[in-house]
Design a protein around this motif. Structure first.
Motif, PDB file in Angstrom:
ATOM      1  N   MET A   1      16.679  16.722   6.357  1.00 19.63           N
ATOM      2  CA  MET A   1      16.567  16.187   5.018  1.00 19.63           C
ATOM      3  C   MET A   1      15.209  16.568   4.429  1.00 19.63           C
ATOM      4  O   MET A   1      14.173  16.424   5.076  1.00 19.63           O
ATOM      5  N   ILE A   2      15.206  17.060   3.226  1.00 19.06           N
ATOM      6  CA  ILE A   2      13.970  17.415   2.548  1.00 19.06           C
ATOM      7  C   ILE A   2      13.384  16.160   1.917  1.00 19.06           C
ATOM      8  O   ILE A   2      14.066  15.420   1.222  1.00 19.06           O
ATOM      9  N   ARG A   3      12.109  15.931   2.208  1.00 21.50           N
ATOM     10  CA  ARG A   3      11.439  14.753   1.662  1.00 21.50           C
ATOM     11  C   ARG A   3      10.978  15.001   0.236  1.00 21.50           C
ATOM     12  O   ARG A   3      10.538  16.076  -0.109  1.00 21.50           O
ATOM     13  N   LYS A   4      11.029  13.940  -0.567  1.00 21.51           N
ATOM     14  CA  LYS A   4      10.423  13.973  -1.893  1.00 21.51           C
ATOM     15  C   LYS A   4       8.931  13.757  -1.690  1.00 21.51           C
ATOM     16  O   LYS A   4       8.508  13.239  -0.657  1.00 21.51           O
ATOM     17  N   THR A   5       8.125  14.134  -2.667  1.00 20.64           N
ATOM     18  CA  THR A   5       6.687  13.917  -2.544  1.00 20.64           C
ATOM     19  C   THR A   5       6.210  12.913  -3.587  1.00 20.64           C
ATOM     20  O   THR A   5       6.705  12.882  -4.707  1.00 20.64           O
ATOM     21  N   LEU A   6       5.271  12.088  -3.161  1.00 23.39           N
ATOM     22  CA  LEU A   6       4.627  11.112  -4.042  1.00 23.39           C
ATOM     23  C   LEU A   6       3.128  11.195  -3.807  1.00 23.39           C
ATOM     24  O   LEU A   6       2.684  11.584  -2.725  1.00 23.39           O
ATOM     25  N   ASN A   7       2.352  10.777  -4.805  1.00 24.35           N
ATOM     26  CA  ASN A   7       0.910  10.707  -4.576  1.00 24.35           C
ATOM     27  C   ASN A   7       0.593   9.423  -3.796  1.00 24.35           C
ATOM     28  O   ASN A   7       1.478   8.589  -3.564  1.00 24.35           O
ATOM     29  N   ALA A   8      -0.662   9.258  -3.406  1.00 17.89           N
ATOM     30  CA  ALA A   8      -1.050   8.125  -2.561  1.00 17.89           C
ATOM     31  C   ALA A   8      -0.743   6.778  -3.211  1.00 17.89           C
ATOM     32  O   ALA A   8      -0.226   5.867  -2.560  1.00 17.89           O
ATOM     33  N   SER A   9      -1.025   6.645  -4.494  1.00 17.12           N
ATOM     34  CA  SER A   9      -0.763   5.377  -5.187  1.00 17.12           C
ATOM     35  C   SER A   9       0.731   5.062  -5.230  1.00 17.12           C
ATOM     36  O   SER A   9       1.141   3.919  -5.029  1.00 17.12           O
ATOM     37  N   GLN A  10       1.543   6.080  -5.495  1.00 18.05           N
ATOM     38  CA  GLN A  10       2.990   5.873  -5.549  1.00 18.05           C
ATOM     39  C   GLN A  10       3.557   5.485  -4.190  1.00 18.05           C
ATOM     40  O   GLN A  10       4.427   4.606  -4.104  1.00 18.05           O
ATOM     41  N   LEU A  11       3.066   6.107  -3.121  1.00 17.27           N
ATOM     42  CA  LEU A  11       3.522   5.740  -1.774  1.00 17.27           C
ATOM     43  C   LEU A  11       3.122   4.306  -1.447  1.00 17.27           C
ATOM     44  O   LEU A  11       3.925   3.539  -0.909  1.00 17.27           O
ATOM     45  N   GLN A  12       1.898   3.953  -1.770  1.00 21.01           N
ATOM     46  CA  GLN A  12       1.420   2.598  -1.524  1.00 21.01           C
ATOM     47  C   GLN A  12       2.287   1.586  -2.278  1.00 21.01           C
ATOM     48  O   GLN A  12       2.691   0.564  -1.726  1.00 21.01           O
ATOM     49  N   GLN A  13       2.611   1.884  -3.524  1.00 17.19           N
ATOM     50  CA  GLN A  13       3.447   0.991  -4.325  1.00 17.19           C
ATOM     51  C   GLN A  13       4.860   0.883  -3.759  1.00 17.19           C
ATOM     52  O   GLN A  13       5.458  -0.202  -3.759  1.00 17.19           O
ATOM     53  N   GLU A  14       5.416   1.991  -3.286  1.00 21.74           N
ATOM     54  CA  GLU A  14       6.776   1.972  -2.739  1.00 21.74           C
ATOM     55  C   GLU A  14       6.851   1.128  -1.470  1.00 21.74           C
ATOM     56  O   GLU A  14       7.763   0.322  -1.295  1.00 21.74           O
ATOM     57  N   VAL A  15       5.882   1.296  -0.570  1.00 21.58           N
ATOM     58  CA  VAL A  15       5.851   0.479   0.651  1.00 21.58           C
ATOM     59  C   VAL A  15       5.661  -0.987   0.277  1.00 21.58           C
ATOM     60  O   VAL A  15       6.349  -1.869   0.804  1.00 21.58           O
ATOM     61  N   ASN A  16       4.766  -1.267  -0.652  1.00 22.18           N
ATOM     62  CA  ASN A  16       4.524  -2.638  -1.107  1.00 22.18           C
ATOM     63  C   ASN A  16       5.799  -3.257  -1.681  1.00 22.18           C
ATOM     64  O   ASN A  16       6.156  -4.392  -1.347  1.00 22.18           O
ATOM     65  N   ARG A  17       6.484  -2.508  -2.535  1.00 17.90           N
ATOM     66  CA  ARG A  17       7.718  -3.003  -3.162  1.00 17.90           C
ATOM     67  C   ARG A  17       8.769  -3.345  -2.106  1.00 17.90           C
ATOM     68  O   ARG A  17       9.380  -4.419  -2.144  1.00 17.90           O
ATOM     69  N   ARG A  18       8.965  -2.436  -1.170  1.00 20.47           N
ATOM     70  CA  ARG A  18       9.994  -2.675  -0.138  1.00 20.47           C
ATOM     71  C   ARG A  18       9.625  -3.840   0.778  1.00 20.47           C
ATOM     72  O   ARG A  18      10.490  -4.632   1.139  1.00 20.47           O
ATOM     73  N   LEU A  19       8.363  -3.946   1.142  1.00 22.99           N
ATOM     74  CA  LEU A  19       7.937  -5.059   2.007  1.00 22.99           C
ATOM     75  C   LEU A  19       8.150  -6.407   1.334  1.00 22.99           C
ATOM     76  O   LEU A  19       8.654  -7.346   1.942  1.00 22.99           O
ATOM     77  N   HIS A  20       7.762  -6.493   0.084  1.00 22.28           N
ATOM     78  CA  HIS A  20       7.811  -7.782  -0.606  1.00 22.28           C
ATOM     79  C   HIS A  20       9.197  -8.132  -1.144  1.00 22.28           C
ATOM     80  O   HIS A  20       9.368  -9.184  -1.762  1.00 22.28           O
ATOM     81  N   ARG A  21      10.182  -7.279  -0.872  1.00 24.74           N
ATOM     82  CA  ARG A  21      11.582  -7.601  -1.162  1.00 24.74           C
ATOM     83  C   ARG A  21      12.312  -8.109   0.076  1.00 24.74           C
ATOM     84  O   ARG A  21      13.443  -8.577  -0.033  1.00 24.74           O
ATOM     85  N   LEU A  22      11.679  -8.001   1.244  1.00 20.28           N
ATOM     86  CA  LEU A  22      12.327  -8.469   2.474  1.00 20.28           C
ATOM     87  C   LEU A  22      12.471  -9.987   2.448  1.00 20.28           C
ATOM     88  O   LEU A  22      11.538 -10.701   2.076  1.00 20.28           O
ATOM     89  N   GLN A  23      13.633 -10.451   2.881  1.00 19.20           N
ATOM     90  CA  GLN A  23      13.931 -11.874   2.820  1.00 19.20           C
ATOM     91  C   GLN A  23      12.891 -12.718   3.558  1.00 19.20           C
ATOM     92  O   GLN A  23      12.457 -13.748   3.057  1.00 19.20           O
ATOM     93  N   GLU A  24      12.481 -12.273   4.746  1.00 18.79           N
ATOM     94  CA  GLU A  24      11.514 -13.048   5.541  1.00 18.79           C
ATOM     95  C   GLU A  24      10.177 -13.178   4.814  1.00 18.79           C
ATOM     96  O   GLU A  24       9.537 -14.224   4.846  1.00 18.79           O
ATOM     97  N   VAL A  25       9.757 -12.100   4.160  1.00 11.92           N
ATOM     98  CA  VAL A  25       8.480 -12.107   3.444  1.00 11.92           C
ATOM     99  C   VAL A  25       8.583 -13.005   2.210  1.00 11.92           C
ATOM    100  O   VAL A  25       7.691 -13.815   1.942  1.00 11.92           O
ATOM    101  N   VAL A  26       9.684 -12.902   1.489  1.00 11.99           N
ATOM    102  CA  VAL A  26       9.897 -13.733   0.296  1.00 11.99           C
ATOM    103  C   VAL A  26       9.933 -15.207   0.685  1.00 11.99           C
ATOM    104  O   VAL A  26       9.274 -16.049   0.059  1.00 11.99           O
ATOM    105  N   GLU A  27      10.694 -15.525   1.745  1.00 17.79           N
ATOM    106  CA  GLU A  27      10.833 -16.929   2.159  1.00 17.79           C
ATOM    107  C   GLU A  27       9.505 -17.535   2.592  1.00 17.79           C
ATOM    108  O   GLU A  27       9.239 -18.705   2.323  1.00 17.79           O
ATOM    109  N   ASP A  28       8.672 -16.733   3.263  1.00 17.42           N
ATOM    110  CA  ASP A  28       7.373 -17.247   3.713  1.00 17.42           C
ATOM    111  C   ASP A  28       6.329 -17.240   2.611  1.00 17.42           C
ATOM    112  O   ASP A  28       5.263 -17.833   2.753  1.00 17.42           O
ATOM    113  N   GLY A  29       6.621 -16.550   1.515  1.00 19.33           N
ATOM    114  CA  GLY A  29       5.686 -16.497   0.395  1.00 19.33           C
ATOM    115  C   GLY A  29       4.385 -15.791   0.737  1.00 19.33           C
ATOM    116  O   GLY A  29       3.360 -16.043   0.119  1.00 19.33           O
TER     117      GLY A  29
END
Length: 94
Positions: free
Chosen positions: A1-29
């Motif tokens: 699979m060919i990876r898409k490319t993002l700059n450092a800020s975009q990668l940081q935001q994507e990881v942040n977005r996915r982490l803070h959508r996880l049910q366990e993280v949301v429930e624990d606040g």
């Protein structure tokens, strides 16, 4: 699979977005601090970046590892700088 490319800020935001959508993280606040991605030599999968030293992450190490694995499989860190110069290659005032 060919990876898409993002700059450092975009990668940081994507990881942040996915982490803070996880049910366990949301429930624990909890607010996990996501570090900037660090460029590295491509590993055996072809990924050229990694993240270490997440803040406020105690108890969420497994969740963080899963999110990182998924994002690293999809994206590479953009290494070339975006061109902001004149695309025609001439000098202003010529």
């Amino acid at each position: 699979m060919i990876r898409k490319t993002l700059n450092a800020s975009q990668l940081q935001q994507e990881v942040n977005r996915r982490l803070h959508r996880l049910q366990e993280v949301v429930e624990d606040g909890v607010k996990i601090r996501v570090p900037r991605p660090q460029l590295q030599e491509p590993d055996k999968t072809g990924c050229n970046w990694d993240m270490k030293h997440f803040g406020n992450a105690a108890g969420f190490e497994r969740d963080i590892a899963a999110v990182l694995q998924a994002v690293r499989a999809e994206y590479n860190l953009r290494t070339e700088a975006k061109e902001t110069e004149n695309p025609f290659g001439d000098f202003p005032g010529d």
